[in-house]
Design an enzyme around this catalytic site. Structure first.
Site, PDB file in Angstrom:
ATOM      1  N   CYS A   1      19.224 -28.294  -6.601  1.00 18.22           N
ATOM      2  CA  CYS A   1      18.266 -27.250  -6.212  1.00 18.22           C
ATOM      3  C   CYS A   1      17.741 -26.517  -7.439  1.00 18.22           C
ATOM      4  O   CYS A   1      18.400 -25.614  -7.964  1.00 18.22           O
ATOM      5  CB  CYS A   1      18.924 -26.283  -5.234  1.00 18.22           C
ATOM      6  SG  CYS A   1      17.838 -24.925  -4.755  1.00 18.22           S
TER       7      CYS A   1
ATOM      8  N   CYS B   1      17.218 -22.760  -7.015  1.00 17.00           N
ATOM      9  CA  CYS B   1      18.451 -21.966  -7.040  1.00 17.00           C
ATOM     10  C   CYS B   1      18.985 -21.840  -8.469  1.00 17.00           C
ATOM     11  O   CYS B   1      19.462 -20.780  -8.864  1.00 17.00           O
ATOM     12  CB  CYS B   1      19.542 -22.608  -6.185  1.00 17.00           C
ATOM     13  SG  CYS B   1      18.965 -23.343  -4.657  1.00 17.00           S
ATOM     14  N   ASP B   2      18.941 -22.922  -9.242  1.00 15.83           N
ATOM     15  CA  ASP B   2      19.706 -22.962 -10.495  1.00 15.83           C
ATOM     16  C   ASP B   2      18.871 -23.076 -11.773  1.00 15.83           C
ATOM     17  O   ASP B   2      19.435 -22.982 -12.871  1.00 15.83           O
ATOM     18  CB  ASP B   2      20.697 -24.146 -10.449  1.00 15.83           C
ATOM     19  CG  ASP B   2      21.689 -24.001  -9.299  1.00 15.83           C
ATOM     20  OD1 ASP B   2      22.008 -22.846  -8.947  1.00 15.83           O
ATOM     21  OD2 ASP B   2      22.117 -25.021  -8.749  1.00 15.83           O
TER      22      ASP B   2
END
Ligand code: FAD
Ligand code: NAP
Length: 313
Positions: free
Chosen positions: A136, A139-140
């Site tokens: 992701c 997200c990261d």
């Protein structure tokens, strides 16, 4: 023993299919309960710009999903933060167990559990998950400011992730096993003209290389699928974007599935092999897998459930 709740329609999943089913089932006065699962809002909460949702030339994925949740609630859908761990489809009313301890009984069930990211299955990938290996970018990606990153895959997700990661990374290498992308042409054109992205064609990820103290990735070893030659690419982040598999854990032994695990529905409907259980969205769709098609199937599932309940009554 937790609480017991009965509903005419239980919707399992909170992606575009689930929330759309919630809107339609509420407007049919079925007072649906929607259980959100571990990822409220579904896959679109893991992306940034969505440019193909009709009515918005561009909208952020998480914003779109909050709008859908708000819309479903405004129509009367009860949205519950729980995860269904078991579903008994052998008798009616159907019984679903929630991780919270709540037991839900329902005259009809709409399955909208979508799909989850696939992994390559390498030992080194598993070892560094959460320590440099991710599925992701939204997200990261932020953790890799000024670093070199690799992305694996050649579909829409891989190309979008590679483009998004250029906001943070000094360089992004896209490793793909062929020399042709599967993504939309508009995304491909953006990728190929981005100076920060270097495609590595005809290569597969062989190994994620890292260290343990502190734990993190330092490089990947990629294998040329034609010659077998190994290339080592220094990087701090590895984003695996090789597609998604349908989330059929609840029904894999009770409903008929297609090869590949997608829930089988009667063509042109959302009816599964068990009367009263309907399926919508990526869970049942190996072909289109779009937000708008999932939402369309959510609408169909609510209408199919409404008819089924009326027939029973
Ligand atoms: P999902 O969105 O997969 O949602 C599934 C839901 O089921 C989740 O809420 C989950 O919590 C819930 N769930 C699962 N198991 C349980 C359980 N046991 N109990 C309760 N709930 C459960 N499509 C586009 O049209 N445009 C785009 O720009 C686009 N970008 C994308 C970017 C990325 C990175 C990804 C991964 C996908 C993208 N897609 C895009 C595809 C799109 O996200 C999917 O087609 C769509 O989200 C599928 O919707 P769905 O409702 O079937 O399921
Ligand atoms: P996908 O379209 O299935 O593509 C997966 C990619 O990963 C393919 O390029 C595939 O290679 C590669 N791959 C698969 N298994 C591999 C393995 N074991 N090793 C190496 N490479 C592997 O998946 P996706 O990109 O996640 O997209 C899923 C769905 O969501 C699609 O329908 C897509 O259109 C949709 N989506 C839409 C958008 C958008 O509309 N903007 C954005 C993201 C996703 P091959 O090509 O060689 O098979």
């Amino acid at each position: 023993m937790g609480e017991s709740r009965h509903t005419k329609v239980l919707i399992i999943g909170s992606g575009p299919a689930g929330y759309t089913a919630g809107v339609y089932a509420s407007r049919a006065m079925l007072e649906p309960i929607l259980v959100q699962g571990i990822e409220p809002g579904g896959q679109l909460t893991t992306t940034t710009e969505v440019e193909n949702w009709p009515g918005h030339s561009e909208i952020q994925g998480p914003d779109l999903m909050i709008n859908m949740e708000t819309h479903a609630k405004a129509m009367g859908c009860e949205v519950i933060g729980d995860i269904i761990t078991e579903l008994d489809t052998s008798k009616r009313p159907f019984v679903a167990k929630g991780d919270s301890g709540t037991e839900y009984t329902a005259d009809a069930v709409i399955l909208a559990t979508g799909a989850r990211a696939k992994w390559l299955g390498l030992e080194s990938e598993e070892a560094f998950k959460g320590f440099g290996v991710s599925a992701c970018a939204t997200c990261d990606g932020f953790f890799y400011r000024g670093e070199e990153i690799v992305v694996i895959g050649g579909g829409n997700t891989a190309v979008e992730e590679a483009l998004f990661l250029t906001n943070f990374a000094s360089k992004v290498t896209l490793i793909h096993r062929r020399d042709e992308l599967r993504s939309e042409k508009i995304l491909e054109a953006r990728l190929l003209k981005n100076p920060k992205i270097e495609p590595l064609w005809f290569h597969e990820l062989e190994e994620v290389v890292g260290e343990n103290n502190p734990k993190g990735v330092t490089a990947v070893r990629a294998k040329n699928v034609k010659t077998g030659e190994i290339t080592e690419i220094p990087c701090k982040g590895v984003f695996v974007a090789i597609g998604h598999a349908p989330a059929t854990e609840l029904v894999k032994d009770t409903l008929e599935l297609h090869h590949g695990g997608y829930v089988k529905v009667k063509p042109g409907t959302t009816e599964t092999s068990v009367p009263g259980i309907f399926a919508a969205g990526d869970l049942t769709d190996h072909k289109y897998r779009q937000a708008v098609t999932s939402a369309g199937m959510g609408c169909m599932a609510a209408l199919d459930a409404e008819r089924f309940i009326a027939e029973q009554e």
